[in-house]
Design a protein around this motif. Structure first.
Motif, PDB file in Angstrom:
ATOM      1  N   ASN A  39      37.384  19.643  -2.619  1.00 28.10           N
ATOM      2  CA  ASN A  39      38.433  20.546  -1.869  1.00 28.10           C
ATOM      3  C   ASN A  39      37.616  21.856  -1.147  1.00 28.10           C
ATOM      4  N   LEU A  40      36.579  22.160  -1.841  1.00 31.95           N
ATOM      5  CA  LEU A  40      35.902  23.576  -1.002  1.00 31.95           C
ATOM      6  C   LEU A  40      35.289  23.195   0.324  1.00 31.95           C
TER       7      LEU A  40
ATOM      8  N   GLN B 205      39.500  21.506   2.358  1.00 34.71           N
ATOM      9  CA  GLN B 205      41.055  22.342   2.343  1.00 34.71           C
ATOM     10  C   GLN B 205      40.526  23.859   2.233  1.00 34.71           C
ATOM     11  N   TYR B 206      39.772  23.951   1.478  1.00 34.37           N
ATOM     12  CA  TYR B 206      39.458  25.477   1.307  1.00 34.37           C
ATOM     13  C   TYR B 206      38.243  25.932   1.788  1.00 34.37           C
TER      14      TYR B 206
ATOM     15  N   PRO C  42      38.506  30.108   3.059  1.00 32.96           N
ATOM     16  CA  PRO C  42      38.332  30.981   1.826  1.00 32.96           C
ATOM     17  C   PRO C  42      36.739  31.101   1.067  1.00 32.96           C
TER      18      PRO C  42
END
Length: 182
Positions: A149-150, A153-154, A157
């Motif tokens: 996810n890092l 999608q993320y 951030p």
């Protein structure tokens, strides 16, 4: 009382006690090292909550990065600044701290009110998670999912946080050079 509960209360006591010491002491060196203990106790609480990735992140970023920057900023500050801080006469309760104390009191009232009124076992989202079998188990591998996810999608951030840490590093390097006539 189980071993997990004993460890939770021990870590919570260490975290709260060291945080109160950090807030109440005048000695900056002792305050910094007690902040170190506070951050490690919080990492222990994260481990007990099965948030292993958050615990490792707590240690690497806060203990390994931010706290070291605070320690270097303290060590590189001039004697005049440290003497001025040490000579300040401050009572624990005075009129200048009234807004902060009122805000802290309001947060305490809200927190105690929530603890007394909320039944954690009967929350709607907890019931839905149990029905859907969407629970975190101690044997589940969350770190792999977090890494995926890092990096997908993320990613934005994640990169924003890395830029923030780089700015803190550049700022500390600039502060260390400032005293040498640069």
């Amino acid at each position: 009382m189980s071993l997990a509960q004993i460890l939770f209360y021990l870590m919570a006591f260490i975290a709260i006690g060291s945080a109160v010491f950090v807030a109440g002491t005048k000695n900056l060196v002792r305050s910094i090292f007690m902040f170190f203990i506070t951050l490690f106790a919080l990492a222990g609480l994260y481990v007990l909550a099965l948030a292993d990735f958050v615990a490792i992140t707590q240690i690497v970023i806060y203990v390994g990065g931010i706290l070291v920057l605070i320690l270097f900023a303290f060590m590189l500050s001039g004697k005049e600044t440290l003497n001025a801080i040490g000579e300040q006469k401050s009572k624990f309760i005075n009129i200048n701290k009234l807004p902060a104390m009122l805000l802290a009191g309001l947060f305490l009232i809200v927190l105690v009110n929530m603890i007394l009124k909320v039944d954690a076992n009967n929350l709607e989202w907890v019931k839905k998670s149990i029905v859907r079998n969407n629970m975190i188990l101690p044997n589940s591998s969350m770190t792999e999912g977090i890494g995926i996810n890092l990096m997908t999608q993320y990613l934005l951030p994640f990169e924003a946080i890395s830029v923030l840490l780089m700015i803190a590093l550049i700022g500390s390097a600039h502060l260390s050079r400032k005293g040498k006539g640069a």
